[in-house]
Design an enzyme around this catalytic site. Structure first.
Site, short mmCIF file in Angstrom:
data_model
loop_
_atom_site.label_atom_id
_atom_site.label_comp_id
_atom_site.label_asym_id
_atom_site.label_seq_id
_atom_site.Cartn_x
_atom_site.Cartn_y
_atom_site.Cartn_z
N TYR A 95 19.57 -0.98 30.23
CA TYR A 95 18.98 -0.21 31.33
C TYR A 95 17.96 -1.06 32.10
O TYR A 95 17.95 -1.07 33.35
CB TYR A 95 18.31 1.05 30.76
CG TYR A 95 17.61 1.91 31.77
CD1 TYR A 95 18.33 2.65 32.70
CD2 TYR A 95 16.22 1.99 31.80
CE1 TYR A 95 17.69 3.44 33.64
CE2 TYR A 95 15.56 2.78 32.73
CZ TYR A 95 16.31 3.50 33.65
OH TYR A 95 15.67 4.29 34.58
N VAL A 96 17.15 -1.80 31.39
CA VAL A 96 16.16 -2.66 32.04
C VAL A 96 16.87 -3.74 32.87
O VAL A 96 16.46 -4.04 33.99
CB VAL A 96 15.21 -3.32 31.01
CG1 VAL A 96 14.16 -4.17 31.72
CG2 VAL A 96 14.53 -2.25 30.15
#
Lengths: 216, 216
Positions: B131-132
């Site tokens: 996600y990052v």
């Protein structure tokens, strides 16, 4: 010339290191993730270096600091978990590009997917699209650099024996191509500086590889 | 000013559309994925447009062709499948940026994650890292454009009632922040052109939002 092979333990990587070790002017430095992968390369007389693609850019740069070129042929493959797709095929690739800059390695060859355009993303089956997206952004990242890059887009990879002959152009009709022939294409790309700044699709064909690469 | 809200049906999106409809000078156009999501927005008197973020850039551009700004607050969230992370949080976001260019919408506000730096990627737990990475590349894509962009990096989102007060700066200590306050921050960012070209982290605090944004 010494070349760092990212993903050396993959199927294309293994062919490539073997070919390089048979080539007078080129020496391979195999970047591997696990110590037990080293034997294959040591038996070929190739150097190895232990770095995980999910590690820091600085570690990859350290592995690259005595080479003249980098070949990225790592791949989570379209069948691994999608978390690995984004961590390896996208972020891992970008980290090796950034490592090339840090280490001052100007020549960079990317093994991409056959078609990583926006159209290919939109038309990809749902299960394959994340892989195409990952390769798309890795390619885009490389294009935006000042590195002497070449992006190779192979067709559907097979384990057939290489023929030494391909069809190769900016765009070609999709088809199969032997991993061993892709290794030969990479080797020839390293030899011919006219490939710098270019990218091409490649499938099995009838043109000797050196000649095919001269033509682009 | 008319503003296209990408991810209007999300929790921040719903607060934001409501706030905009209560604001004289700003009107929301809610981009939604499913027809049945329209009722909430129609009840607020807000316009809706039906477009899937996994669709074509041209469809998003068509939705944006009568607006003055775009707010991206869509998110697969860190808990969906990693295929959606790359398709929505990265590729979906990039398509809305490209759509802004196609539609000639110069103002673009991105709701990012609290920390999308390389360090944050390397230090993220394995399940959160994809996600990052997705948010990192979406932010990078936006920074490389000529759009009048602002990137907002909220802390840990809660459903607490908004206080209208935050702590906001280039970097702040991580903490919680109410989604309703993030909606207020977005609204204020749209009002204050001094936020163009800037990005900031924001958590709950004691400075009135308008004042906090003036200070950056």
């Amino acid at each position: 010339m010494k070349v760092l092979i990212i993903g050396a333990n993959g199927q294309i990587g293994k062919h490539l290191v073997k070919l390089m070790q048979e080539t007078e002017s080129i020496h391979a430095k195999a970047m591997i993730r696990k110590e037990e992968q080293a034997a294959y390369f040591n038996n070929l007389g190739a150097e190895t270096v232990l770095v995980d693609l999910e590690g820091e850019i600085e570690q990859i740069a350290a592995a690259a600091n005595d080479v003249d070129a980098i070949v990225f042929t790592a791949g989570s493959g379209p069948k691994t978990g999608k978390d690995k797709t984004i961590m390896v095929d996208l972020d891992g690739a970008v980290k090796t590009i950034e490592a090339a800059k840090v280490a001052g390695v100007q020549r960079y060859i990317m093994i991409s997917s056959f078609d990583t355009t926006r159209t290919a993303i939109q038309e990809a089956p749902e299960s394959f699209a994340p892989y195409v997206v990952a390769k798309h952004y890795a390619d885009e990242w490389l294009r935006a650099t000042n590195l002497d890059h070449t992006i190779i887009h192979p067709g559907m990879l097979t384990n057939d024996e290489g023929t030494g002959q391909v069809t190769l152009a900016n765009t070609v009709e999709v088809g199969e191509v032997a991993r061993e022939d892709i290794a030969l294409v990479i080797l020839e790309t390293l030899k011919q500086d006219s490939t710098i700044g270019k990218e091409f699709q490649v499938v099995g064909g009838t043109t000797p590889i050196a000649e095919a690469i001269q033509s682009i």
